[in-house]
Motif scaffolding. Structure first.
Motif, PDB file in Angstrom:
ATOM      1  N   PRO A 164      39.449  18.143 -11.029  1.00 15.54           N
ATOM      2  CA  PRO A 164      40.896  18.130 -11.259  1.00 15.54           C
ATOM      3  C   PRO A 164      41.355  19.240 -12.193  1.00 15.54           C
ATOM      4  O   PRO A 164      40.690  19.568 -13.172  1.00 15.54           O
ATOM      5  N   LYS A 165      42.520  19.783 -11.876  1.00 14.34           N
ATOM      6  CA  LYS A 165      43.225  20.634 -12.839  1.00 14.34           C
ATOM      7  C   LYS A 165      44.015  19.754 -13.802  1.00 14.34           C
ATOM      8  O   LYS A 165      44.171  20.086 -14.965  1.00 14.34           O
ATOM      9  N   LEU A 166      44.537  18.651 -13.258  1.00 14.41           N
ATOM     10  CA  LEU A 166      45.211  17.638 -14.061  1.00 14.41           C
ATOM     11  C   LEU A 166      44.719  16.275 -13.596  1.00 14.41           C
ATOM     12  O   LEU A 166      44.736  15.977 -12.402  1.00 14.41           O
ATOM     13  N   LEU A 167      44.277  15.464 -14.552  1.00 11.90           N
ATOM     14  CA  LEU A 167      43.798  14.120 -14.242  1.00 11.90           C
ATOM     15  C   LEU A 167      44.817  13.117 -14.780  1.00 11.90           C
ATOM     16  O   LEU A 167      45.107  13.094 -15.981  1.00 11.90           O
ATOM     17  N   ILE A 168      45.378  12.308 -13.875  1.00 11.63           N
ATOM     18  CA  ILE A 168      46.272  11.222 -14.280  1.00 11.63           C
ATOM     19  C   ILE A 168      45.437   9.955 -14.421  1.00 11.63           C
ATOM     20  O   ILE A 168      44.793   9.516 -13.470  1.00 11.63           O
ATOM     21  N   LEU A 169      45.448   9.377 -15.611  1.00  9.85           N
ATOM     22  CA  LEU A 169      44.733   8.133 -15.869  1.00  9.85           C
ATOM     23  C   LEU A 169      45.763   7.024 -16.023  1.00  9.85           C
ATOM     24  O   LEU A 169      46.539   7.010 -16.983  1.00  9.85           O
TER      25      LEU A 169
END
Length: 245
Positions: A164-169
């Motif tokens: 991921p470039k951006l990980l949404i948790l």
């Protein structure tokens, strides 16, 4: 208007502008502005029903944008199919983990690279094993027989398999014991220290603010506050109104 925010590496990664969305004729998101910079850990806080899950669904391409835009890593994803969102590197670890209980740990991890980073699957498996040694010990175990904490590790590991470039948790501490919650937030801080940009969607306000660079507070489908954790915690009015502290 969004703040001009840059992350650790000096660039803007996610730029959500005047976002409206909902279900049927019911508008849930009402002009949301939100940014995440490169290498930045941003906390999105709010009670149940605030609109956080709807925002996650829109960012992931599961629900459509009604009005406004979602810009990510130089691309306009406002009308993108969810597969194209994943290909762009915007990866979500959903609330409730959503693992495949009847598949093995290894099979769950491999599915994380089905759409993105498939050619680097072996290297990424080794990276996940380094972060979660317990998963390496249980590769042939059915995922549904693991504990809640182990399943959350598996869900995050599956997300990491997509590079991921951006990980949404989304609510990663949900249902975990206090000790495992501590471990989970330490892990999130570790991932951020390695340069991964993270949007942390949580109801655990205290620990989220301990590790976040910036925070947003959402209420009734709109952003009511954005700023540093110190600014949020330093205002008695904001703490009482939005955090119940």
């Amino acid at each position: 208007m969004n703040q001009n925010v840059t992350g650790q590496d000096g660039g803007l990664l996610l730029d959500v502008r005047s976002l409206h969305a909902g279900y049927g004729r019911v508008e849930v998101l009402r002009g949301v502005d939100l940014t995440v910079g490169q290498g930045e850990l941003v906390a999105l806080l709010g009670s149940n029903g605030a609109g956080k899950s709807t925002l996650n669904h829109v960012l992931s391409g599961i629900e459509p944008v009604w009005q406004g835009s979602v810009l990510f890593a130089g691309q306009d994803l406002s009308a993108a199919h969810y597969r194209d969102v994943v290909r762009a590197g915007l990866i979500q670890v959903p609330e409730g983990r959503k693992i495949f209980p009847n598949l093995s740990v290894l099979e769950n991890l491999e599915l994380g690279s089905f759409t993105r980073a498939r050619t680097r699957r072996t290297d990424n498996l080794e990276r996940v094993y380094a972060i979660f040694p317990r998963l390496k010990e249980r590769l042939s175990q059915l995922a549904g027989t693991m504990s809640g904490g182990e399943q959350q590790m598996l869900a995050i590991g599956r997300g990491l398999m997509a590079e991921p470039k951006l990980l949404i948790l989304d609510e990663p501490s949900l249902g975990l014991s206090p000790l495992l919650v501590e471990e989970m937030f330490a892990l999130i801080a570790q991932l951020r220290s390695q340069g991964l940009a993270i949007l942390l969607v949580e109801q655990n306000v205290g620990q989220s603010l301990e590790i976040a660079d910036r925070a947003y507070v959402m209420e009734n489908g709109a952003i009511r506050f954005t700023g540093s954790p110190a600014q949020l915690l330093g205002s008695d009015e904001l703490r009482r109104a939005y955090l119940g502290l």
